[in-house]
Design a protein around this motif. Structure first.
Motif, PDB file in Angstrom:
ATOM      1  N   ASP A  45       8.173   0.838   9.564  1.00  0.00           N
ATOM      2  CA  ASP A  45       8.015   1.688   8.196  1.00  0.00           C
ATOM      3  C   ASP A  45       7.006   0.818   7.305  1.00  0.00           C
ATOM      4  OD1 ASP A  45       8.596   2.683   5.736  1.00  0.00           O
ATOM      5  OD2 ASP A  45      10.186   1.079   4.954  1.00  0.00           O
ATOM      6  N   ALA A  46       6.328   1.472   8.297  1.00  0.00           N
ATOM      7  CA  ALA A  46       4.284   1.320   7.939  1.00  0.00           C
ATOM      8  C   ALA A  46       3.801   2.158   7.991  1.00  0.00           C
ATOM      9  CB  ALA A  46       4.332  -0.370   8.397  1.00  0.00           C
ATOM     10  N   VAL A  47       2.291   2.665   7.711  1.00  0.00           N
ATOM     11  CA  VAL A  47       1.141   3.401   7.911  1.00  0.00           C
ATOM     12  C   VAL A  47       0.404   2.955   8.247  1.00  0.00           C
ATOM     13  CG1 VAL A  47       2.649   5.664   7.485  1.00  0.00           C
ATOM     14  CG2 VAL A  47       1.057   4.577   6.009  1.00  0.00           C
ATOM     15  N   PRO A  89      -0.211   1.973  -5.319  1.00  0.00           N
ATOM     16  CA  PRO A  89      -0.374   0.604  -6.269  1.00  0.00           C
ATOM     17  C   PRO A  89      -1.738   1.312  -7.319  1.00  0.00           C
ATOM     18  CG  PRO A  89       0.091  -0.513  -4.389  1.00  0.00           C
ATOM     19  CD  PRO A  89      -0.305   0.692  -3.863  1.00  0.00           C
ATOM     20  N   MET A  90      -1.320   1.189  -8.485  1.00  0.00           N
ATOM     21  CA  MET A  90      -2.622   1.918  -9.483  1.00  0.00           C
ATOM     22  C   MET A  90      -3.876   1.591  -9.299  1.00  0.00           C
ATOM     23  SD  MET A  90      -1.423   4.275 -11.560  1.00  0.00           S
ATOM     24  CE  MET A  90      -2.322   4.135 -13.363  1.00  0.00           C
ATOM     25  N   LYS A  91      -3.730   0.330  -8.322  1.00  0.00           N
ATOM     26  CA  LYS A  91      -5.392   0.056  -8.403  1.00  0.00           C
ATOM     27  C   LYS A  91      -5.917   0.450  -6.980  1.00  0.00           C
ATOM     28  CE  LYS A  91      -3.304  -4.472  -5.596  1.00  0.00           C
ATOM     29  NZ  LYS A  91      -2.835  -5.443  -5.729  1.00  0.00           N
ATOM     30  N   PHE A  92      -5.068   0.707  -5.914  1.00  0.00           N
ATOM     31  CA  PHE A  92      -4.711   1.258  -4.966  1.00  0.00           C
ATOM     32  C   PHE A  92      -5.904   2.913  -4.410  1.00  0.00           C
ATOM     33  CE2 PHE A  92      -2.121   0.040  -1.044  1.00  0.00           C
ATOM     34  CZ  PHE A  92      -2.535  -1.752  -0.784  1.00  0.00           C
ATOM     35  N   THR A  93      -7.740   2.314  -6.065  1.00  0.00           N
ATOM     36  CA  THR A  93      -7.998   3.467  -5.980  1.00  0.00           C
ATOM     37  C   THR A  93      -9.385   3.476  -4.680  1.00  0.00           C
ATOM     38  OG1 THR A  93      -9.827   1.889  -6.572  1.00  0.00           O
ATOM     39  CG2 THR A  93      -8.479   3.631  -8.257  1.00  0.00           C
ATOM     40  N   PRO A  94     -10.280   3.976  -4.143  1.00  0.00           N
ATOM     41  CA  PRO A  94     -11.011   3.884  -3.272  1.00  0.00           C
ATOM     42  C   PRO A  94     -12.420   3.276  -3.495  1.00  0.00           C
ATOM     43  CG  PRO A  94     -10.910   6.639  -3.954  1.00  0.00           C
ATOM     44  CD  PRO A  94     -10.175   6.029  -4.977  1.00  0.00           C
ATOM     45  N   ARG A 103       6.453  -1.271   3.508  1.00  0.00           N
ATOM     46  CA  ARG A 103       7.148  -0.856   2.393  1.00  0.00           C
ATOM     47  C   ARG A 103       7.516  -2.930   2.345  1.00  0.00           C
ATOM     48  NH1 ARG A 103       9.170   4.184   1.203  1.00  0.00           N
ATOM     49  NH2 ARG A 103       9.392   3.873   3.531  1.00  0.00           N
ATOM     50  N   VAL A 104       7.319  -3.519   1.402  1.00  0.00           N
ATOM     51  CA  VAL A 104       8.305  -4.570   1.057  1.00  0.00           C
ATOM     52  C   VAL A 104      10.071  -5.320   1.893  1.00  0.00           C
ATOM     53  CG1 VAL A 104       6.694  -4.746  -1.022  1.00  0.00           C
ATOM     54  CG2 VAL A 104       9.043  -3.919  -1.331  1.00  0.00           C
ATOM     55  N   SER A 105       9.544  -6.364   2.032  1.00  0.00           N
ATOM     56  CA  SER A 105      10.553  -6.442   2.228  1.00  0.00           C
ATOM     57  C   SER A 105      11.952  -6.138   1.696  1.00  0.00           C
ATOM     58  CB  SER A 105      11.171  -7.513   2.861  1.00  0.00           C
ATOM     59  OG  SER A 105       9.871  -7.960   3.553  1.00  0.00           O
ATOM     60  N   GLU A 132       8.073  -0.560  -3.065  1.00  0.00           N
ATOM     61  CA  GLU A 132       6.659  -0.941  -3.218  1.00  0.00           C
ATOM     62  C   GLU A 132       6.124  -0.815  -1.713  1.00  0.00           C
ATOM     63  OE1 GLU A 132       8.869  -2.139  -5.245  1.00  0.00           O
ATOM     64  OE2 GLU A 132       8.889  -1.851  -7.292  1.00  0.00           O
ATOM     65  N   VAL A 133       4.872  -1.803  -1.818  1.00  0.00           N
ATOM     66  CA  VAL A 133       4.193  -1.494  -1.134  1.00  0.00           C
ATOM     67  C   VAL A 133       3.347  -3.193  -0.549  1.00  0.00           C
ATOM     68  CG1 VAL A 133       3.674   0.937   0.027  1.00  0.00           C
ATOM     69  CG2 VAL A 133       1.747  -0.789  -1.643  1.00  0.00           C
ATOM     70  N   ASP A 134       2.930  -3.661   0.575  1.00  0.00           N
ATOM     71  CA  ASP A 134       2.442  -4.587   0.987  1.00  0.00           C
ATOM     72  C   ASP A 134       0.796  -3.783   1.773  1.00  0.00           C
ATOM     73  OD1 ASP A 134       3.739  -6.987  -0.379  1.00  0.00           O
ATOM     74  OD2 ASP A 134       5.096  -7.169   1.576  1.00  0.00           O
ATOM     75  N   TYR A 135       0.015  -5.116   2.005  1.00  0.00           N
ATOM     76  CA  TYR A 135      -1.621  -4.566   2.962  1.00  0.00           C
ATOM     77  C   TYR A 135      -1.411  -5.657   3.436  1.00  0.00           C
ATOM     78  CZ  TYR A 135      -4.535  -5.670  -0.817  1.00  0.00           C
ATOM     79  OH  TYR A 135      -5.389  -6.373  -1.389  1.00  0.00           O
ATOM     80  N   VAL A 136      -2.164  -5.616   4.929  1.00  0.00           N
ATOM     81  CA  VAL A 136      -2.863  -6.350   5.684  1.00  0.00           C
ATOM     82  C   VAL A 136      -4.108  -5.457   5.758  1.00  0.00           C
ATOM     83  CG1 VAL A 136      -2.789  -7.488   7.744  1.00  0.00           C
ATOM     84  CG2 VAL A 136      -0.573  -7.563   6.555  1.00  0.00           C
ATOM     85  N   ILE A 137      -5.019  -6.528   5.692  1.00  0.00           N
ATOM     86  CA  ILE A 137      -6.680  -5.843   6.552  1.00  0.00           C
ATOM     87  C   ILE A 137      -7.312  -6.384   7.969  1.00  0.00           C
ATOM     88  CG2 ILE A 137      -9.032  -4.953   5.669  1.00  0.00           C
ATOM     89  CD1 ILE A 137      -8.111  -4.515   3.290  1.00  0.00           C
ATOM     90  N   SER A 138      -7.237  -6.401   8.507  1.00  0.00           N
ATOM     91  CA  SER A 138      -7.783  -6.688   9.673  1.00  0.00           C
ATOM     92  C   SER A 138      -9.172  -6.509   9.994  1.00  0.00           C
ATOM     93  CB  SER A 138      -7.141  -7.663  10.613  1.00  0.00           C
ATOM     94  OG  SER A 138      -6.468  -5.990  11.971  1.00  0.00           O
ATOM     95  N   VAL A 139      -9.743  -7.238  10.769  1.00  0.00           N
ATOM     96  CA  VAL A 139     -11.565  -6.922  11.509  1.00  0.00           C
ATOM     97  C   VAL A 139     -11.451  -7.761  12.646  1.00  0.00           C
ATOM     98  CG1 VAL A 139     -12.532  -6.737   8.423  1.00  0.00           C
ATOM     99  CG2 VAL A 139     -12.626  -8.591  10.535  1.00  0.00           C
TER     100      VAL A 139
END
Length: 283
Positions: free
Chosen positions: A27-29, A62-67, A96-98, A108-115
């Motif tokens: 359940d993720a993109v 989330p409202m904060k998810f602006t570009p 999506r949150v657990s 609601e959602v969580d996010y992870v960023i890796s590089v």
């Protein structure tokens, strides 16, 4: 370091719960993005594709998810990893949150960023052979969900295993109508004479960001006729060129399919135009 909901953690400290819905149910993109020396390539297209994918999956954005917010999160993580002057592969996963089983308790959602660091600043074409075959063990449904970069990619995974076990660099996937859809890691283009053809989104292929860039370039090149149309497997051996596109590798010419060998003249020209646009800051 990685970022989990904006919190920076060392790789060995970053942990996800076994209840994480991206892990438990797919359940993720996600978005895979290329950044050159602190400049995010094609950011607008990545951002709007990510937002559209979340809407389709009924995730609460989330409202904060602006570009500007997400761009800042990416650049901050790259900086903290000491890669601001390098070319970098960035992956953003939104899950999506657990809570819940198949039916979630919340949207609601969580996010992870890796590089991770890349070896070249611009796209290049390798002189190595690149052979492909058709993957016929499983097919992709021509529907809206197939066009998303979601964590449900079993056909791509099995196609990759098949290619590796049989000595191919890649596999071309088919949809349930037995039309050529895409490669396991990118969109497919076919060149025959002055016609350049790529499968339409309605066939179920990924709405690739680099695919979008090339379509924009080709629309302005009067010497080529662009077609977004279904590609039969029988057309592959009649083509002059075949190539694969994705934002990390750029344009990857296919050198051989079965007994047919291909040129890369058009691929090289398009890659030169693409790199020129990147140098000029057209992202």
């Amino acid at each position: 370091m990685v970022s989990i909901n904006g919190n920076l953690l060392d790789n060995n400290e970053a942990k996800l719960s076994i209840d994480n819905r991206g892990y438990a149910y797919g359940d993720a993109v996600f978005e895979t993005i290329r950044v050159n020396s602190g400049s995010i390539l094609f950011w607008e297209d990545h951002y709007f594709r990510l937002m559209a994918s979340m809407r389709i999956l009924r995730m609460q954005i989330p409202m904060k998810f602006t570009p500007e917010f997400l761009e800042s999160e990416i650049i901050n993580l790259i900086t903290e990893n000491g890669l601001l002057n390098s070319s970098v592969r960035v992956k953003i996963i939104i899950n999506r949150v657990s809570g819940g089983l198949y039916t979630p308790d919340k949207n609601e959602v969580d996010y992870v960023i890796s590089v991770s660091k890349l070896s070249t600043n611009f796209y290049t074409i390798s002189e190595d052979s690149y052979t492909v075959t058709l993957f016929k063990d499983h097919y992709v449904a021509p529907d809206l969900l197939s066009t998303l970069k979601s964590n449900n990619k079993l056909v791509n995974i099995l196609g990759g295993i098949f290619a590796k076990e049989n000595g191919f660099e890649n596999c071309l996937l088919l949809n349930t109508n037995k039309m050529v859809l895409e490669a396991i890691n990118g969109n497919v283009f076919l060149v025959k004479g002055n016609t350049i053809k790529t499968p339409p989104i309605d066939d179920g292929c990924l709405k690739g960001v680099l695919r979008t860039q090339l379509l924009r370039i080709l629309e302005k090149l009067e010497e080529y006729q662009l077609e977004e149309a279904s590609i039969s497997p029988f057309e592959l051996q009649k083509a002059d060129e075949l190539f694969i596109t994705n934002v990390i590798g750029g344009i990857i010419p296919i050198t051989k399919f079965r007994k047919k060998e291909y040129k890369n003249t058009v691929s090289r020209r398009l890659l030169g135009i693409l790199n020129s646009r990147i140098r000029l800051g057209d992202k």
